[in-house]
Structure formats: C-alpha cells, structure tokens
Enzyme design. Structure first.
Site, PDB file in Angstrom:
ATOM      1  CE1 TYR A 253     123.050  93.622 -38.365  1.00  0.00           C
ATOM      2  CE2 TYR A 253     124.320  95.418 -37.391  1.00  0.00           C
ATOM      3  CZ  TYR A 253     123.383  94.966 -38.309  1.00  0.00           C
ATOM      4  OH  TYR A 253     122.800  95.854 -39.176  1.00  0.00           O
TER       5      TYR A 253
ATOM      6  CB  SER B 168     125.186  98.101 -41.029  1.00  0.00           C
ATOM      7  OG  SER B 168     125.067  98.940 -39.906  1.00  0.00           O
TER       8      SER B 168
END
Length: 186
Positions: free
Chosen positions: A154, A142
């Site tokens: 994350y 990401s």
C-alpha cells in the site's frame, strides 16, 4: 468533448460510492458536470447515479467495473478516450498484514487498482485533454505515500501515485491541462 449528447463538461470518477469519491461525484454534479461513475458495486453505483440526476439535473452514467481486472480497465479507458474534462482516480484499497504473509493474488489486485488503473486511465484521458487544451486529472494518493512504514504494498503504491502525478505535472502537457495529487491523512 463528451460521448453523451450533452454540452456540459464530463467528469469521470472512480470509487465514487463512498468517502472522497462520493464527495467528488456530488461536487462535480453540483457544478453542472455530467458524471461517469466507476465502481464494482453496481447497485450502489446506480443509486448514486439516480441521486445525482435527480438532485442536480445532470446526466450520471453508471459504469460498473472492477479496476483490478484488465478487461474492465480497458472498458473504462475506452470511455475516457471518448473525451472527458476531468478524471478523478480515487479508487484504491489497502491490505492488512505483512508483505510476505499477504496472498499474492490480493497484492496483485491491489497494485492493479492503486497503480495500473491510475496509469492506464490517465493515459487514456490525456490525449483529448491535450488536444482541447483543457482538462484536469486528480490522483488520490495518501500521506502514507510520503512516509516509510511497515505493511504490504500500500505505501509503495501510494508513493508511486505521488511521484507519477508530480512527474506529469512537471512535464509539458500543454496549457490548460492540470495534474493534481491529493494526499489525505490518516
């Protein structure tokens, strides 16, 4: 190369029941690859396998697995060790809230999927790819892995995915074995 009786190349895709994973599954099937589909939701997984078989005439294997679970990761790794042409590590998830308030079990599961599964599945897939002199690993990270920010683990897990993929790509895996990191945006 593949554990099926097919002469077609095989792509194993994690997290194929929605989003980018579904796109990868449909694209590889449209290119004539047999596909192995890995996700937790068995009903959606079987429906996708049926769709790909009917639509593209390929063999689509549903392999239900929770990649946060050690035993399930081992089953998927065993399937990869049998040989695939492509591995797409797409499964992953984020958590809400701050690191210090998130449930430790949830963070453990997140790292199991976003980091441990990527490492273990890639390690299982590479030997046969290196021996064949051909293969592709796509690690879906990401843009969150490229920037610092607030949140739980994350961002760190996606930064690990980027760094891991770059490290593999910079190492010598043999001719024809490719590593790709995909960093979709927000």
């Amino acid at each position: 190369m593949a554990a099926t009786n097919s002469v077609r190349p095989v792509a194993l895709i994690t997290g194929p029941t929605s989003g980018l994973g579904g796109g990868f599954a449909r694209k590889y099937a449209s290119l004539g690859y047999d596909v192995v589909l890995v996700a937790r939701d068995e009903q959606r997984l079987v429906a996708l396998a049926d769709e790909l078989t009917c639509r593209f005439g390929v063999h689509a294997e549903a392999l239900p697995a929770d990649l946060s679970d050690t035993a399930d990761r081992a089953r998927v790794a065993d399937r990869l060790a049998a040989g695939v042409s492509v591995l797409v590590n797409n499964a992953g998830f984020a958590t809400a809230g701050e690191f210090w308030t998130a449930a430790p079990e949830l963070l453990h599961s997140q790292l199991g999927v976003n980091v441990t599964a990527v490492r273990e599945l890639t390690r299982a897939a590479l030997p046969s790819m290196i021996e064949a002199g051909a293969g592709t690993v796509v690690n879906v990270a990401s843009v969150a892995g490229l920037v610092s920010g607030r949140g739980s683990t994350y961002l760190a897990s996606k930064a690990w995915g980027v760094s891991f993929t770059e490290g593999l790509a910079n190492g010598f895996l043999g001719p024809g074995v490719r590593q790709h990191g995909l960093c979709p945006g927000f």
